[in-house]
Write a protein that holds these residues in place. Structure first.
Motif, PDB file in Angstrom:
ATOM      1  N   ILE A  84      40.251  46.057  43.514  1.00  0.00           N
ATOM      2  CA  ILE A  84      39.166  45.105  43.739  1.00  0.00           C
ATOM      3  C   ILE A  84      39.673  43.688  43.521  1.00  0.00           C
ATOM      4  CG2 ILE A  84      36.886  44.357  42.931  1.00  0.00           C
ATOM      5  CD1 ILE A  84      36.355  47.207  42.071  1.00  0.00           C
ATOM      6  N   LEU A  85      39.226  42.773  44.370  1.00  0.00           N
ATOM      7  CA  LEU A  85      39.612  41.379  44.265  1.00  0.00           C
ATOM      8  C   LEU A  85      38.371  40.501  44.131  1.00  0.00           C
ATOM      9  CD1 LEU A  85      42.389  41.065  47.002  1.00  0.00           C
ATOM     10  CD2 LEU A  85      42.701  41.250  44.540  1.00  0.00           C
ATOM     11  N   VAL A  86      38.483  39.469  43.304  1.00  0.00           N
ATOM     12  CA  VAL A  86      37.435  38.457  43.165  1.00  0.00           C
ATOM     13  C   VAL A  86      37.933  37.183  43.831  1.00  0.00           C
ATOM     14  CG1 VAL A  86      36.324  36.891  41.532  1.00  0.00           C
ATOM     15  CG2 VAL A  86      36.362  39.339  41.070  1.00  0.00           C
ATOM     16  N   VAL A  87      37.109  36.599  44.684  1.00  0.00           N
ATOM     17  CA  VAL A  87      37.444  35.341  45.334  1.00  0.00           C
ATOM     18  C   VAL A  87      36.623  34.243  44.665  1.00  0.00           C
ATOM     19  CG1 VAL A  87      37.532  34.032  47.486  1.00  0.00           C
ATOM     20  CG2 VAL A  87      37.901  36.513  47.509  1.00  0.00           C
ATOM     21  N   THR A  88      37.301  33.230  44.167  1.00  0.00           N
ATOM     22  CA  THR A  88      36.624  32.146  43.457  1.00  0.00           C
ATOM     23  C   THR A  88      36.162  31.052  44.425  1.00  0.00           C
ATOM     24  OG1 THR A  88      38.703  30.961  43.069  1.00  0.00           O
ATOM     25  CG2 THR A  88      38.024  32.575  41.420  1.00  0.00           C
ATOM     26  N   SER A  89      35.419  30.103  43.902  1.00  0.00           N
ATOM     27  CA  SER A  89      34.868  29.030  44.731  1.00  0.00           C
ATOM     28  C   SER A  89      35.943  28.137  45.330  1.00  0.00           C
ATOM     29  CB  SER A  89      33.892  28.187  43.909  1.00  0.00           C
ATOM     30  OG  SER A  89      34.539  27.624  42.779  1.00  0.00           O
ATOM     31  N   ASN A  90      37.149  28.144  44.751  1.00  0.00           N
ATOM     32  CA  ASN A  90      38.257  27.369  45.328  1.00  0.00           C
ATOM     33  C   ASN A  90      39.184  28.254  46.158  1.00  0.00           C
ATOM     34  OD1 ASN A  90      39.229  28.737  43.087  1.00  0.00           O
ATOM     35  ND2 ASN A  90      40.649  27.110  42.463  1.00  0.00           N
ATOM     36  N   ASN A  91      38.621  29.421  46.575  1.00  0.00           N
ATOM     37  CA  ASN A  91      39.300  30.343  47.505  1.00  0.00           C
ATOM     38  C   ASN A  91      40.595  30.945  46.964  1.00  0.00           C
ATOM     39  OD1 ASN A  91      37.402  30.132  49.679  1.00  0.00           O
ATOM     40  ND2 ASN A  91      38.215  28.087  50.107  1.00  0.00           N
ATOM     41  N   VAL A  92      40.618  31.209  45.680  1.00  0.00           N
ATOM     42  CA  VAL A  92      41.739  31.925  45.070  1.00  0.00           C
ATOM     43  C   VAL A  92      41.322  33.382  44.869  1.00  0.00           C
ATOM     44  CG1 VAL A  92      43.190  32.145  43.022  1.00  0.00           C
ATOM     45  CG2 VAL A  92      42.630  29.874  43.911  1.00  0.00           C
ATOM     46  N   SER A  93      42.173  34.311  45.267  1.00  0.00           N
ATOM     47  CA  SER A  93      41.878  35.737  45.108  1.00  0.00           C
ATOM     48  C   SER A  93      42.542  36.256  43.836  1.00  0.00           C
ATOM     49  CB  SER A  93      42.386  36.532  46.314  1.00  0.00           C
ATOM     50  OG  SER A  93      41.697  36.145  47.489  1.00  0.00           O
ATOM     51  N   LEU A  94      41.744  36.877  42.964  1.00  0.00           N
ATOM     52  CA  LEU A  94      42.232  37.380  41.688  1.00  0.00           C
ATOM     53  C   LEU A  94      41.986  38.885  41.621  1.00  0.00           C
ATOM     54  CD1 LEU A  94      40.715  34.600  39.394  1.00  0.00           C
ATOM     55  CD2 LEU A  94      43.051  34.705  40.296  1.00  0.00           C
ATOM     56  N   LYS A  95      42.994  39.600  41.190  1.00  0.00           N
ATOM     57  CA  LYS A  95      42.865  41.052  41.113  1.00  0.00           C
ATOM     58  C   LYS A  95      42.098  41.468  39.863  1.00  0.00           C
ATOM     59  CE  LYS A  95      45.499  45.360  41.391  1.00  0.00           C
ATOM     60  NZ  LYS A  95      46.844  45.964  41.550  1.00  0.00           N
ATOM     61  N   VAL A  96      41.225  42.455  40.000  1.00  0.00           N
ATOM     62  CA  VAL A  96      40.467  43.011  38.881  1.00  0.00           C
ATOM     63  C   VAL A  96      41.178  44.264  38.402  1.00  0.00           C
ATOM     64  CG1 VAL A  96      38.241  43.930  38.110  1.00  0.00           C
ATOM     65  CG2 VAL A  96      38.317  42.140  39.868  1.00  0.00           C
ATOM     66  N   SER A  97      41.568  44.293  37.141  1.00  0.00           N
ATOM     67  CA  SER A  97      42.245  45.479  36.627  1.00  0.00           C
ATOM     68  C   SER A  97      41.233  46.586  36.364  1.00  0.00           C
ATOM     69  CB  SER A  97      43.022  45.156  35.346  1.00  0.00           C
ATOM     70  OG  SER A  97      42.142  44.846  34.300  1.00  0.00           O
ATOM     71  N   ARG A  98      41.702  47.809  36.389  1.00  0.00           N
ATOM     72  CA  ARG A  98      40.823  48.964  36.266  1.00  0.00           C
ATOM     73  C   ARG A  98      40.047  48.968  34.953  1.00  0.00           C
ATOM     74  NH1 ARG A  98      43.668  54.420  37.859  1.00  0.00           N
ATOM     75  NH2 ARG A  98      43.931  53.090  39.707  1.00  0.00           N
ATOM     76  N   SER A  99      40.676  48.524  33.866  1.00  0.00           N
ATOM     77  CA  SER A  99      40.011  48.573  32.562  1.00  0.00           C
ATOM     78  C   SER A  99      38.868  47.570  32.441  1.00  0.00           C
ATOM     79  CB  SER A  99      41.034  48.324  31.443  1.00  0.00           C
ATOM     80  OG  SER A  99      41.653  47.066  31.601  1.00  0.00           O
ATOM     81  N   TYR A 100      38.808  46.582  33.342  1.00  0.00           N
ATOM     82  CA  TYR A 100      37.737  45.582  33.276  1.00  0.00           C
ATOM     83  C   TYR A 100      36.729  45.734  34.413  1.00  0.00           C
ATOM     84  CZ  TYR A 100      40.552  43.179  29.782  1.00  0.00           C
ATOM     85  OH  TYR A 100      41.247  42.862  28.650  1.00  0.00           O
ATOM     86  N   THR A 101      36.864  46.783  35.211  1.00  0.00           N
ATOM     87  CA  THR A 101      35.980  46.972  36.361  1.00  0.00           C
ATOM     88  C   THR A 101      34.527  47.166  35.939  1.00  0.00           C
ATOM     89  OG1 THR A 101      37.789  47.974  37.633  1.00  0.00           O
ATOM     90  CG2 THR A 101      35.552  48.389  38.402  1.00  0.00           C
ATOM     91  N   ASP A 102      34.297  47.902  34.868  1.00  0.00           N
ATOM     92  CA  ASP A 102      32.922  48.157  34.418  1.00  0.00           C
ATOM     93  C   ASP A 102      32.201  46.868  34.056  1.00  0.00           C
ATOM     94  OD1 ASP A 102      33.228  50.855  34.795  1.00  0.00           O
ATOM     95  OD2 ASP A 102      33.615  51.316  32.688  1.00  0.00           O
TER      96      ASP A 102
END
Length: 246
Positions: free
Chosen positions: A221-239
């Motif tokens: 899973i990736l999170v895209v921020t308001s400045n268009n940077v894509s950050l990966k979500v690690s499995r342990s923080y998905t919940d």
């Protein structure tokens, strides 16, 4: 008979320090480690340790939420980098806390204090600790000072888009500029309001207000921020991220 010890902290380095310091206590036996709040609740109830080293801020559940959900109540030493509000409450209880980074001597003092405490008194102290900390640890700074060259810059926390770990330091990203803090990301996350800042990875904390979109691809899973940077979500923080989804 040795007392059973459980170490709970989402930072590998923090757990390593506790393991090393515990080597000086033959009467204490490590029976397990946890890095996630919900995992901690399960481990405490299943393993029934005599003593728990418990971090305050973790993915899943905070240390306070953990002790509110456990059935088995062990003696507890909190380990935390958060030194405002909550620690003032901790100081009035016989159950101790360790403020990161702490020395071996400070560690010895905390352990010695807890080993002398009977189980019933420990349970009452933990209850008092939850009540007091819950009422005191609710205020967070709206502005922070971070280093910028040879000066300190006043930043409004709402302007922070995301924070990124850089070894022992943390880079704070805003729309116009980024700043390098001398504090590690594990320290900073405990000083930011969890209503607005969410940790999505060991290396990233994101301001919820600046999440543009979330999407799934083959490697996660990736999170895209308001400045268009894509950050990966690690499995342990998905919940933690899923709690924001409706």
């Amino acid at each position: 008979m040795a007392k059973k010890v459980l170490i709970i902290d989402d930072e590998d380095a923090a757990r390593l320090v506790i393991r090393q310091y515990l080597g000086a206590f033959e009467e204490l036996q490590i029976i397990g480690e946890c890095s996630h709040g919900q995992e901690a609740v399960t481990a405490i109830n299943r393993l029934e340790p005599d003593l728990v080293f418990l971090d305050v801020q973790m993915p899943g559940l905070s240390g306070f939420q953990v002790i509110q959900q456990i059935v088995h109540v062990p003696q507890i030493i909190f380990t935390t980098a958060y030194d405002q509000y909550a620690l003032k409450a901790f100081d009035s209880n016989a159950i101790d806390y360790l403020l990161k980074p702490y020395t071996l001597e400070r560690f010895r003092q905390a352990v010695s204090k807890v080993l002398l405490r009977p189980g019933a008194a420990a349970m009452e102290a933990v209850k008092n600790l939850v009540d007091q900390a819950g009422s005191n640890a609710t205020t967070y700074s709206e502005r922070i000072l971070v280093e910028s060259g040879n000066k300190m810059t006043n930043i409004q926390t709402t302007d922070i888009i995301y924070l990124e770990a850089e070894r022992d330091y943390t880079r704070l990203h805003t729309e116009k500029k980024n700043y390098l803090s001398n504090y590690g990301i594990g320290v900073i996350v405990q000083r930011l309001d969890p209503r607005y800042f969410i940790r999505i990875h060991r290396s990233y904390i994101v301001n919820i207000s600046h999440i543009k979109e979330v999407y799934r691809e083959d490697n996660g899973i990736l999170v895209v921020t308001s400045n268009n940077v894509s950050l990966k979500v690690s499995r342990s923080y998905t919940d933690d991220l899923r709690r924001l989804m409706y």
